[in-house]
Scaffold this active site. Structure first.
Site, PDB file in Angstrom:
ATOM      1  N   ASP A  89       0.806  -1.213   0.000  1.00  0.00           N
ATOM      2  CA  ASP A  89       0.000   0.000   0.000  1.00  0.00           C
ATOM      3  C   ASP A  89       0.847   1.276   0.000  1.00  0.00           C
ATOM      4  OD1 ASP A  89      -2.420   1.215  -0.112  1.00  0.00           O
ATOM      5  OD2 ASP A  89      -2.844   1.132   2.024  1.00  0.00           O
ATOM      6  N   CYS A 100     -15.215   3.944   4.847  1.00  0.00           N
ATOM      7  CA  CYS A 100     -16.603   3.599   4.483  1.00  0.00           C
ATOM      8  C   CYS A 100     -16.564   2.209   3.867  1.00  0.00           C
ATOM      9  CB  CYS A 100     -17.146   4.618   3.474  1.00  0.00           C
ATOM     10  SG  CYS A 100     -18.714   4.144   2.689  1.00  0.00           S
TER      11      CYS A 100
HETATM   12 FE1  SF4 Z   1     -16.661   5.336  -1.307  1.00  0.00          FE
HETATM   13 FE2  SF4 Z   1     -19.171   4.996  -2.069  1.00  0.00          FE
HETATM   14 FE3  SF4 Z   1     -17.688   2.868  -1.563  1.00  0.00          FE
HETATM   15 FE4  SF4 Z   1     -18.445   4.425   0.452  1.00  0.00          FE
HETATM   16  S1  SF4 Z   1     -19.797   3.220  -0.860  1.00  0.00           S
HETATM   17  S2  SF4 Z   1     -16.385   3.607   0.089  1.00  0.00           S
HETATM   18  S3  SF4 Z   1     -18.480   6.451  -0.537  1.00  0.00           S
HETATM   19  S4  SF4 Z   1     -17.356   4.353  -3.189  1.00  0.00           S
END
Ligand code: SF4
Ligand code: SF4
Length: 391
Positions: free
Chosen positions: A138, A244
């Site tokens: 990474d 996320c």
């Molecule tokens: Fe990014 Fe959308 Fe995936 Fe969340 S759902 S990590 S905002 S691409």
């Protein structure tokens, strides 16, 4: 000079030894330049979709010979990580909690991958004393996903992750460039097919097409920034403190997959889903002691504290008003004071309003004053039964 069958044999032995080295999947890619990836990265840059966290030199990211003298192969590894908290504490009124992305559970995956790559390197050197190798985790120097795809670990999915058929996308990827002419594996033929679940579920539309991410719209990126966040994104951050996982959680291939066999990667529930209020006043030292071993610490405590304020705002957690007001009054960082003002506006009510008015008199920073004004207008609008101005 060793014959081709020797390298075939070594590769087969390496694959058989992978589990004993703590590696879940291993494959070999040729060290030829990644020309298709280079074109994609150039286009991505042209469209302004980079996050700014990437290695800026696209040639270095796509041509192994710029990183290593006469590369002969790249060994790609994957280690699987957990996707579920067992007996997780509940987030409830009066005790709201935020959530860390799965990649920040357990010990920092960079450390764990480096450990596995070092073990693999030792294993190879015992068999090939002339080994030269350069391991990468990474670092942005090579595109992990392009290497993993070419080495047959998984397919390049519409959510921009690599999906392994066995472990889903709950894998960390690392690679090692070597001078060993190991025969390459074939990329796998599975794919996402007609599914678009990740694109449909992305809260900000950051997946602008299959495998195309507008990084600046991605909440994972936004949670790692240090400045102020727009109202639109603050609302969409929800209670995420770092990262996320939505586009991985909704993926049908990942359903039911939870990997609990890598000891260092197992979560501590209180760190993975911490109470929000104590985060607001956490000092640097305590932050390092609590989160220093996880991958969420690389940007320091500020983004996480800012996100904790955002989460309390999104929960409309009235019991947290005195703590949020404390940040607005006393925190030396203007981004945090402005975010506290936003959170108070979002929570609403007389106590929040009084705290905003009290801070208004003492505040000197223009941006914070603006945020207070917007927050007071939102509360006034709500009191008058209007939709808040910020919505
Ligand atoms: Fe990014 Fe959308 Fe995936 Fe969340 S759902 S990590 S905002 S691409
Ligand atoms: Fe592919 Fe569907 Fe998973 Fe997205 S949700 S990565 S389209 S299989």
């Amino acid at each position: 000079m060793q014959s081709e069958t020797t390298w075939d044999r070594l590769k087969a032995e390496m694959k058989a030894a992978a589990a004993s080295l703590g590696i879940d999947k291993i494959g070999v890619a040729s060290a030829a330049p990644f020309t298709e990836m280079k074109q994609r990265l150039l286009r991505h840059r042209e469209l302004g979709r980079e996050s700014g966290f990437e290695e800026p030199d696209i040639d270095k990211r796509t041509d192994p010979s710029l990183l290593f003298d006469d590369p002969q192969s790249i060994i790609a590894i994957a280690i699987a990580y957990p996707s579920k908290l067992i007996d997780a504490p509940k987030s409830q009124p009066g005790a709201r909690r935020g959530i860390m992305a799965r990649s920040a559970w357990g010990q920092d995956y960079h450390v764990v991958l480096r450990d596995r790559l070092a073990k693999l390197e030792n294993w190879l050197r015992e068999r090939v004393p002339g080994l030269r190798a350069e391991s990468m985790v990474d670092t942005g120097a090579l595109v992990d996903r392009a290497v993993a795809e070419r080495a047959g670990l998984g397919w390049s999915a519409k959510n921009c992750a690599i999906i392994t058929p066995e472990f889903g996308s709950w894998v960390y990827l690392g690679e090692m460039i070597t001078n060993l002419p190991l025969p390459p594996d074939k990329p796998i033929t599975d794919s996402c097919g007609d599914c678009t679940a990740c694109i449909d579920a992305c809260p900000t539309g950051a997946l602008v097409g299959p495998g195309q991410l507008d990084a600046k719209r991605c909440i994972s990126f936004v949670t790692q920034t240090k400045g102020m966040v727009s109202d639109e994104f603050m609302r969409k951050i929800g209670n995420r403190l770092y990262g996320c996982d939505t586009c991985q959680v909704v993926c049908p291939v990942n359903r039911g997959k939870n990997w609990t066999h890598q000891p260092e990667l197992q979560p501590d529930n209180e760190k993975a889903k911490p109470l929000l209020v104590p985060l607001l006043t956490m000092g640097n030292r305590e932050f390092k002691e609590t989160y220093g071993m996880t991958s969420s610490a690389w940007r320091g405590r500020k983004p996480i504290q800012r996100n904790a304020l955002i989460a309390l705002g999104n929960f409309k957690e009235r019991s947290a008003v005195p703590d949020v007001a404390g940040v607005l009054k006393d925190d030396p960082r203007f981004e945090l004071r402005a975010t506290a003002a936003w959170a108070l506006g979002r929570i609403g009510g007389e106590e929040a309003e009084a705290a905003l008015k009290a801070a208004q008199g003492a505040e000197r920073d223009e941006q914070v004053l603006k945020a207070i004004e917007v927050a007071l207008a939102a509360i006034a609008g709500e009191a008058a039964g209007e939709k808040p101005a910020t919505e």
